[in-house]
Design a protein around this motif. Structure first.
Motif, PDB file in Angstrom:
ATOM      1  N   LEU A  85      43.686  53.983  34.669  1.00 35.28           N
ATOM      2  CA  LEU A  85      43.346  52.747  34.022  1.00 35.28           C
ATOM      3  C   LEU A  85      42.351  51.993  35.076  1.00 35.28           C
ATOM      4  N   VAL A  86      42.020  50.969  34.758  1.00 33.23           N
ATOM      5  CA  VAL A  86      41.122  50.113  35.443  1.00 33.23           C
ATOM      6  C   VAL A  86      41.440  48.573  35.772  1.00 33.23           C
ATOM      7  N   ARG A  87      41.520  48.173  36.825  1.00 33.26           N
ATOM      8  CA  ARG A  87      41.921  46.708  37.237  1.00 33.26           C
ATOM      9  C   ARG A  87      40.604  45.923  37.142  1.00 33.26           C
ATOM     10  N   VAL A  88      40.560  44.725  36.739  1.00 31.09           N
ATOM     11  CA  VAL A  88      39.720  43.701  36.690  1.00 31.09           C
ATOM     12  C   VAL A  88      39.969  42.459  37.503  1.00 31.09           C
ATOM     13  N   HIS A  89      38.999  42.046  38.143  1.00 27.95           N
ATOM     14  CA  HIS A  89      39.208  40.757  38.852  1.00 27.95           C
ATOM     15  C   HIS A  89      37.817  40.078  38.521  1.00 27.95           C
ATOM     16  N   VAL A  90      38.223  38.563  37.903  1.00 29.03           N
ATOM     17  CA  VAL A  90      37.006  37.964  37.523  1.00 29.03           C
ATOM     18  C   VAL A  90      37.056  36.688  38.231  1.00 29.03           C
ATOM     19  N   THR A  91      35.828  36.328  38.785  1.00 31.15           N
ATOM     20  CA  THR A  91      35.627  35.179  39.583  1.00 31.15           C
ATOM     21  C   THR A  91      34.536  34.427  38.943  1.00 31.15           C
ATOM     22  N   THR A  92      34.566  33.123  38.899  1.00 30.73           N
ATOM     23  CA  THR A  92      33.680  32.279  38.142  1.00 30.73           C
ATOM     24  C   THR A  92      33.514  31.022  38.948  1.00 30.73           C
ATOM     25  N   HIS A  93      32.173  30.750  39.181  1.00 28.51           N
ATOM     26  CA  HIS A  93      31.493  29.524  40.036  1.00 28.51           C
ATOM     27  C   HIS A  93      30.694  28.625  39.069  1.00 28.51           C
ATOM     28  N   THR A  94      31.475  27.872  38.249  1.00 26.16           N
ATOM     29  CA  THR A  94      30.718  27.270  37.367  1.00 26.16           C
ATOM     30  C   THR A  94      31.266  25.923  37.265  1.00 26.16           C
ATOM     31  N   GLU A  95      30.545  24.954  36.518  1.00 23.89           N
ATOM     32  CA  GLU A  95      30.965  23.625  36.476  1.00 23.89           C
ATOM     33  C   GLU A  95      31.600  23.469  34.980  1.00 23.89           C
ATOM     34  N   ARG A  96      32.897  23.160  34.702  1.00 22.01           N
ATOM     35  CA  ARG A  96      33.383  22.832  33.611  1.00 22.01           C
ATOM     36  C   ARG A  96      33.158  23.858  32.587  1.00 22.01           C
ATOM     37  N   CYS A  97      33.077  25.150  32.909  1.00 25.01           N
ATOM     38  CA  CYS A  97      32.917  26.229  31.986  1.00 25.01           C
ATOM     39  C   CYS A  97      34.320  27.170  31.817  1.00 25.01           C
ATOM     40  N   GLY A  98      34.973  27.023  32.789  1.00 29.28           N
ATOM     41  CA  GLY A  98      36.386  27.810  32.798  1.00 29.28           C
ATOM     42  C   GLY A  98      36.112  29.303  32.920  1.00 29.28           C
ATOM     43  N   THR A  99      37.264  30.016  32.599  1.00 29.69           N
ATOM     44  CA  THR A  99      37.027  31.395  32.670  1.00 29.69           C
ATOM     45  C   THR A  99      37.132  31.869  31.240  1.00 29.69           C
ATOM     46  N   PRO A 100      36.099  32.736  30.603  1.00 32.78           N
ATOM     47  CA  PRO A 100      35.901  33.068  29.137  1.00 32.78           C
ATOM     48  C   PRO A 100      36.996  34.195  28.995  1.00 32.78           C
ATOM     49  N   LEU A 101      37.261  34.338  27.894  1.00 31.96           N
ATOM     50  CA  LEU A 101      38.098  35.654  27.182  1.00 31.96           C
ATOM     51  C   LEU A 101      37.289  36.507  26.615  1.00 31.96           C
ATOM     52  N   PRO A 102      37.409  38.000  26.637  1.00 34.44           N
ATOM     53  CA  PRO A 102      38.801  38.203  26.442  1.00 34.44           C
ATOM     54  C   PRO A 102      39.291  38.824  27.967  1.00 34.44           C
ATOM     55  N   LEU A 103      38.501  38.856  28.781  1.00 36.35           N
ATOM     56  CA  LEU A 103      38.828  39.454  30.008  1.00 36.35           C
ATOM     57  C   LEU A 103      39.729  38.178  30.748  1.00 36.35           C
ATOM     58  N   VAL A 104      40.685  38.857  31.699  1.00 36.29           N
ATOM     59  CA  VAL A 104      41.604  37.716  32.553  1.00 36.29           C
ATOM     60  C   VAL A 104      41.443  38.414  33.734  1.00 36.29           C
ATOM     61  N   ASP A 105      41.882  37.364  34.786  1.00 36.93           N
ATOM     62  CA  ASP A 105      41.734  37.859  36.231  1.00 36.93           C
ATOM     63  C   ASP A 105      43.163  38.635  36.170  1.00 36.93           C
ATOM     64  N   GLY A 106      42.671  39.815  36.958  1.00 38.87           N
ATOM     65  CA  GLY A 106      44.226  40.766  37.174  1.00 38.87           C
ATOM     66  C   GLY A 106      44.400  41.676  36.185  1.00 38.87           C
ATOM     67  N   MET A 107      43.652  41.688  34.989  1.00 40.21           N
ATOM     68  CA  MET A 107      43.930  42.577  33.648  1.00 40.21           C
ATOM     69  C   MET A 107      43.801  43.920  34.166  1.00 40.21           C
ATOM     70  N   VAL A 108      44.670  44.868  33.874  1.00 37.40           N
ATOM     71  CA  VAL A 108      44.508  46.357  33.655  1.00 37.40           C
ATOM     72  C   VAL A 108      44.497  46.692  32.205  1.00 37.40           C
ATOM     73  N   CYS A 109      43.384  47.461  32.117  1.00 39.96           N
ATOM     74  CA  CYS A 109      42.897  48.059  30.809  1.00 39.96           C
ATOM     75  C   CYS A 109      42.573  49.436  30.567  1.00 39.96           C
TER      76      CYS A 109
END
Length: 744
Positions: free
Chosen positions: A659-683
């Protein structure tokens, strides 16, 4: 325990019987896909063979229920719960509502063997109900976030209509068109609890906002043009025709240009006799239509009779019963015969006859003799050239050529007197455009460069163990030999390779396509394998993906790419070319809002897009030592400087389990973290490319929702067309218009 073994045996026997009658279906994953959750691995019974990693195995089922024993059941249950929660609770939380709509849009892309049409119709109905619920909020609750949720809901609705054939149902079509009407005009013609119908002419157009109106117009065009029609015959790279005037005629002066309703530019080409290869093309008219949503070309040929029908045969005259009598020869006289019986008087003899004159002037006599000889010589030919007397009435022969362009405009109802008159200070419905200006053709080319879809760019990097220098990271992609074998699969699962010399779509630069490339077009059709992933650096090849609403270019940055962008910038006359954020989303707004000081800096900041980077790390601990600022700087174009203000980094690390582990980092203003990927997800590896692509698209969409200066794609084209029409409109009276139409 025995009961459990019996149930497992029954499940296994049902699957075995299914495989003996129906084969499993293998399909390439294009979006989120789910496999059955049944446990079929008994200790003493070998499990069924696993499918290849690049396909998805789906077990045929006879029906879809809402239980969670299958992937279809999980999808149905989740869709119901999300739709219900959106209207009841989640609409008050902007981030939660946007995430739910992104998830619903992803559900629309799930491919199942048996599609539950009732579930799809119910989802569309719930989305329409959610949009109507948001539009009915009182004025004090009408905020920017509320309007952004309406835009996201309209986009999600269009995704469901595109992926499933639902508009053949009249009730579903009526519900969707009611939402379109509500978005464009701000009010329904038929209220829910009233039988009274408000006609269009009596309705006051008060949309909630211009962005909501534009989004509703885009949904209407999606229904009429793209539902059950995407991809177009030109492929997914282009929604409309890739031809232009130069493909129809070598001389642009052969076209007549008109504007319709200040929103459409019409180019009409009437065939010239010298350029025709056959007489059948004599009345053919070729029309180039440039509208808010793209460019189309139609070839119109008049048809006045059924195909294969013969022309009417002239009826034969009946034979006479007796031979016709000879006509008596009648001597032609200048005066009646009674004139000869009138006696002459002295006054008649005052002018002598020419024959009685003995001393006639020689010069005068020579003129008279020459005239007599000329009449005697040409008399018989003049008699034969005279048309014979008509014996009977015959219909005139049909014309083989006419001014087909004028006839076409007339039959379309565009040449009426009302169409040529100004109304309340607005230009006439039909206007002539001055195509003789040399800048006119360049303006049309600039219009064709404006996209009718949103455009995004994703940059992909590969980081080996222990690397912390950007030069080493950029050199990693020169060959596949020292890279993880799954990295190539990830690249090809995000998009398909395209050659920018023949590619009509987005290439990561403002001037996209082969016309803008400074390199020669003689390139091999196959990707050079010796270059490795670096071949997709955007100089000659890149990875591309698109649907009916979005285009995405995937680029693997290299050192050669910076040289390419410099040449591209010089070839376009030192115009600004930004590969990272040069998407022409807001080019028109940038032109209108250009200025100096604080206003200029505010506009420049507002036009920046979120830059998305995908970083494959061989070790998890390398994510902390990646030179992030240097990687972001390496994606800059010639006009960019420094590190972008907003960005999203997706780190990918392969695990020993496959499997693969995903780590998502965002540096935005009021955008938040989009889906479907979530920080720490294994897929799974086979779904990773789809998830990354959808996450990048959703992040860019969130940024546009919050950007006041961002325009919907077709609105940018409308503004450009109005500028062209106002600049090149030919001022003339009605009589001058008709005169030019007949004489030119």
């Amino acid at each position: 325990m025995a009961t459990h073994e019996v149930r497992e045996q029954e499940k296994l026997s049902s699957v075995t019987s299914c495989t003996s009658q129906e084969q499993y279906t293998l399909s390439t994953p294009d979006s989120l896909s789910y496999a059955s959750s049944d446990n079929l691995t008994e200790p003493d019974i070998p499990p069924p063979p696993m499918p290849p990693p690049d396909v998805i195995l789906r077990r045929p089922t006879s029906r879809i229920t809402d239980d969670c024993s299958s992937a279809a059941g999980v999808l149905l249950t989740a869709t119901k719960q999300i739709c219900s929660a959106l209207i009841s609770d989640w609409w008050t939380d902007y981030s939660l509502a946007i995430g739910a709509l992104e998830l619903l849009a992803s559900f629309a892309r799930v491919k199942l063997l048996i599609v539950n049409i009732a579930m799809c119709k119910e989802t569309v109905s719930q989305l329409c109900k959610f949009i109507g619920f948001l539009c009915s909020r009182p004025p004090q609750n009408q905020t920017r976030n509320l309007h952004s949720m309406i835009l996201a809901a309209l986009h999600c609705l269009s995704q469901w209509l595109l992926e499933h054939t639902l508009l053949q149902d009249k009730e579903c079509l009526y519900t969707v068109l009611e939402v379109v009407e509500l978005g464009i005009s701000g009010k329904r013609s038929r209220q829910p609890n009233s039988q009274e119908v408000l006609m269009k002419g009596a309705k006051e157009h008060l949309p909630m906002s211009l962005k909501v109106k534009d989004a509703a117009e885009a949904l209407l065009m999606c229904i009429t043009d793209q539902v059950d029609s995407f991809p177009s015959p030109c492929g997914p790279e282009s929604l409309y025709s890739t031809l232009s005037e130069k493909d129809l005629s070598e001389d642009f002066s052969n076209f007549k240009y008109f504007s319709l309703n200040n929103l459409t530019i019409l180019a009409v080409l009437e065939q010239n006799k010298k350029s025709l290869q056959s007489a059948q093309e004599l009345n053919t008219v070729k029309v180039v239509i440039r509208g808010p949503f793209g460019r189309q070309i139609w070839i119109v040929e008049p048809k006045s009779e059924q195909t294969g029908s013969s022309k009417p045969v002239k009826a034969a005259r009946p034979k006479p019963a007796a031979p016709a009598a000879a006509r008596p020869r009648i001597e032609q006289r200048w005066w009646p015969s009674s004139v000869d019986s009138i006696p002459l008087v002295k006054a008649d003899k005052t002018l002598p006859r020419l024959g009685d004159l003995d001393d006639l002037d020689p010069k005068f006599a020579s003129i008279i003799n020459a005239k007599i000889e000329s009449e005697l010589k040409n008399g018989p030919s003049l008699a034969h050239s005279a048309p014979p007397a008509p014996s009977e009435c015959e219909p005139p022969s049909p014309r083989n050529h006419s001014q087909s362009a004028r006839v076409l405009l007339s039959q379309l109802g565009l040449l009426s007197s009302q169409s040529l008159q100004e109304c309340q200070g607005m230009p006439p419905y039909l206007c002539r455009l001055d195509s003789g200006d040399a800048a006119f053709i360049e303006s049309l080319k600039d219009l064709d460069q404006i996209a009718n879809r949103t455009r995004d760019t994703v940059y992909v990097f590969y980081v080996k163990a222990g690397q912390n220098k950007v030069s080493d990271i950029l050199d990693n992609t020169k060959s596949y030999k020292s890279l993880n074998s799954d990295f190539k699969d990830l690249l090809l699962s995000m998009g398909w390779p395209v050659n920018i010399h023949t590619h009509p779509g987005w290439t990561g630069a403002t001037k996209s396509g082969a016309k803008a490339s400074p390199y020669p077009s003689q390139e091999p059709d196959q990707i050079p394998s010796s270059r490795g992933p670096a071949a997709f650096d955007g100089t000659r090849w890149l990875l591309y993906w698109s649907d009916s609403r979005t285009e995405v270019a995937f680029i693997v940055p290299t050192e050669e790419r910076n040289t390419y962008l410099s040449k591209l910038n010089q070839s376009q006359g030192n115009k600004t070319v930004t590969a990272a954020q040069a998407s022409p989303e807001t080019a028109s707004s940038d032109r209108k809002s250009s200025g100096s000081g604080k206003e200029s800096s505010r506009v420049s900041k507002g036009l920046q897009e979120v830059r998305t980077l995908v970083v494959w790390c061989e070790r998890v601990e390398d994510q902390e030592t990646v030179p992030l600022d240097d990687l972001l700087t390496s994606t800059n174009g010639p006009s960019d400087s420094g590190t972008p203000a907003e960005y999203m980094i997706i780190y990918v690390t392969a695990l020993s389990s496959g499997l693969v582990r995903v780590h998502v980092t965002t540096h935005t203003e009021r955008c938040g973290t989009p889906l479907p990927l979530v920080d720490g997800m294994v897929c799974l590896k086979r779904t990773l490319g789809v998830l990354i692509r959808q996450t990048a698209v959703n992040m860019a969409a969130r940024k546009r929702l919050l950007n006041e200066l961002s325009l919907i794609p077709h609105n940018r084209r409308v503004q450009k067309m109005q500028d062209i029409i106002n600049k090149y409109r030919y001022e003339c009276t009605e009589s001058e218009f008709y005169e030019a139409l007949f004489t030119t």
